[in-house]
Design an enzyme around this catalytic site. Structure first.
Site, PDB file in Angstrom:
ATOM      1  N   LYS A  11     -75.476  -8.996 -54.817  1.00 23.17           N
ATOM      2  CA  LYS A  11     -75.105  -7.895 -55.709  1.00 23.17           C
ATOM      3  C   LYS A  11     -76.152  -7.687 -56.816  1.00 23.17           C
ATOM      4  CE  LYS A  11     -70.103  -8.301 -54.862  1.00 23.17           C
ATOM      5  NZ  LYS A  11     -68.752  -8.317 -55.502  1.00 23.17           N
ATOM      6  N   TYR A  51     -65.983  -0.001 -50.351  1.00 24.37           N
ATOM      7  CA  TYR A  51     -64.830  -0.654 -50.977  1.00 24.37           C
ATOM      8  C   TYR A  51     -63.571   0.224 -50.905  1.00 24.37           C
ATOM      9  CZ  TYR A  51     -67.350  -4.703 -52.919  1.00 24.37           C
ATOM     10  OH  TYR A  51     -68.035  -5.888 -53.088  1.00 24.37           O
ATOM     11  N   ASN A 114     -70.281 -10.749 -59.843  1.00 24.02           N
ATOM     12  CA  ASN A 114     -70.025 -12.041 -59.194  1.00 24.02           C
ATOM     13  C   ASN A 114     -70.971 -12.357 -58.037  1.00 24.02           C
ATOM     14  OD1 ASN A 114     -68.877 -10.363 -57.330  1.00 24.02           O
ATOM     15  ND2 ASN A 114     -66.815 -11.224 -57.453  1.00 24.02           N
ATOM     16  N   HIS A 117     -71.166 -10.562 -52.089  1.00 24.93           N
ATOM     17  CA  HIS A 117     -70.007 -10.105 -51.304  1.00 24.93           C
ATOM     18  C   HIS A 117     -70.072 -10.780 -49.942  1.00 24.93           C
ATOM     19  CE1 HIS A 117     -67.293  -7.640 -48.919  1.00 24.93           C
ATOM     20  NE2 HIS A 117     -68.255  -7.636 -48.012  1.00 24.93           N
ATOM     21  N   GLU A 128     -67.818  -3.629 -41.638  1.00 28.11           N
ATOM     22  CA  GLU A 128     -68.846  -3.670 -42.683  1.00 28.11           C
ATOM     23  C   GLU A 128     -70.262  -3.779 -42.092  1.00 28.11           C
ATOM     24  OE1 GLU A 128     -67.605  -6.815 -45.314  1.00 28.11           O
ATOM     25  OE2 GLU A 128     -65.875  -5.648 -46.027  1.00 28.11           O
TER      26      GLU A 128
HETATM   27  P1  RTP Z   1     -66.074  -9.067 -52.366  1.00 27.88           P
HETATM   28  O1  RTP Z   1     -65.222  -8.106 -51.563  1.00 27.88           O
HETATM   29  O2  RTP Z   1     -67.013  -8.374 -53.319  1.00 27.88           O
HETATM   30  O3  RTP Z   1     -66.754 -10.063 -51.478  1.00 27.88           O
HETATM   31  O4  RTP Z   1     -65.125  -9.958 -53.293  1.00 27.88           O
HETATM   32  P2  RTP Z   1     -63.777 -10.677 -52.887  1.00 27.88           P
HETATM   33  O5  RTP Z   1     -63.451 -10.443 -51.448  1.00 27.88           O
HETATM   34  O6  RTP Z   1     -63.873 -12.080 -53.368  1.00 27.88           O
HETATM   35  O7  RTP Z   1     -62.748  -9.890 -53.807  1.00 27.88           O
HETATM   36  P3  RTP Z   1     -61.949  -8.535 -53.519  1.00 27.88           P
HETATM   37  O8  RTP Z   1     -60.515  -8.789 -53.790  1.00 27.88           O
HETATM   38  O9  RTP Z   1     -62.335  -7.947 -52.201  1.00 27.88           O
HETATM   39  O10 RTP Z   1     -62.488  -7.594 -54.684  1.00 27.88           O
HETATM   40  C1  RTP Z   1     -63.713  -6.901 -54.569  1.00 27.88           C
HETATM   41  C2  RTP Z   1     -64.463  -7.005 -55.879  1.00 27.88           C
HETATM   42  O11 RTP Z   1     -63.718  -6.309 -56.881  1.00 27.88           O
HETATM   43  C3  RTP Z   1     -63.839  -6.975 -58.120  1.00 27.88           C
HETATM   44  N1  RTP Z   1     -62.510  -7.344 -58.603  1.00 27.88           N
HETATM   45  N2  RTP Z   1     -62.161  -7.216 -59.842  1.00 27.88           N
HETATM   46  N3  RTP Z   1     -60.711  -7.205 -62.277  1.00 27.88           N
HETATM   47  C4  RTP Z   1     -60.139  -7.669 -61.179  1.00 27.88           C
HETATM   48  O12 RTP Z   1     -59.007  -8.106 -61.169  1.00 27.88           O
HETATM   49  C5  RTP Z   1     -60.897  -7.644 -59.941  1.00 27.88           C
HETATM   50  N4  RTP Z   1     -60.461  -8.035 -58.759  1.00 27.88           N
HETATM   51  C6  RTP Z   1     -61.502  -7.837 -57.915  1.00 27.88           C
HETATM   52  C7  RTP Z   1     -64.666  -8.225 -57.904  1.00 27.88           C
HETATM   53  O13 RTP Z   1     -65.971  -7.966 -58.346  1.00 27.88           O
HETATM   54  C8  RTP Z   1     -64.601  -8.429 -56.414  1.00 27.88           C
HETATM   55  O14 RTP Z   1     -65.763  -9.063 -55.944  1.00 27.88           O
HETATM   56 MG    MG Z   2     -63.422  -8.539 -50.589  1.00 27.67          MG
END
Ligand code: RTP
Ligand code: MG
Length: 142
Positions: A11, A51, A114, A117, A128
């Site tokens: 990222k 997303y 973070n 991804h 994806e």
């Molecule tokens: P990613 O898709 O980026 O790999 O991350 P992830 O699966 O660990 O998390 P996901 O639930 O898919 O969320 C995508 C991205 O959204 C942001 N996020 N912010 N503020 C919040 O509560 C929140 N929750 C998610 C994060 O940057 C996350 O990587």
């Molecule tokens: Mg995710």
């Protein structure tokens, strides 16, 4: 275990910190192979489509703002159990909760910025990978 492919993104925060190589090294040391790779600056449209599952969530605008704030490295990782192996290397979404030694624990600043991804399931990985790469842009080596 099965040979899998997963979509990985380094990222904008990690690209800005100049730790692309350190992150790639973790994938390689864990036995994952980079079989497709490009650096790009995502348009809002491309980031929103990527997303789309989160479009009703309160953090969606911040997420798209962040993902379009600078260049990213988009890549396909291939290996045994690659989807879970990559998620394990990444650590929890919130770096405060990420296990020591994971990419997010070591390189991420916040839940928004973070570092990486990774696809979260076989179905996501398939969608994806094809969202970013044509079949002839993937170079299997395993
Ligand atoms: P990613 O898709 O980026 O790999 O991350 P992830 O699966 O660990 O998390 P996901 O639930 O898919 O969320 C995508 C991205 O959204 C942001 N996020 N912010 N503020 C919040 O509560 C929140 N929750 C998610 C994060 O940057 C996350 O990587
Ligand atoms: Mg995710």
């Amino acid at each position: 275990m099965a040979l899998e492919r997963t979509l990985s993104i380094i990222k904008p925060d990690a690209v800005a910190k100049n730790v692309i190589g350190e992150i790639e090294s973790r994938f390689e040391k864990a036995g994952l192979r980079i079989v497709a790779m490009k650096m790009m600056h995502l348009s809002r449209e491309k980031a929103e489509g990527f997303y789309a599952e989160h479009k009703e969530r309160p953090f969606f605008k911040d997420l798209v703002d962040f993902m379009t704030s600078g260049p990213v490295v988009v890549q396909v990782l291939e290996g045994e159990d690659a989807i879970k192996a990559n998620r394990d290397l990444m650590g929890a979404t919130n770096p405060q909760e990420a296990e020591a030694g994971t990419i997010r624990a070591d390189f991420a600043q916040s839940i928004d910025a973070n570092a990486v991804h990774g696809s979260d399931s076989a179905a996501s990985a398939e969608r994806e990978v094809s969202y970013f790469f044509a079949d002839d842009e993937i170079c299997p080596r395993a």
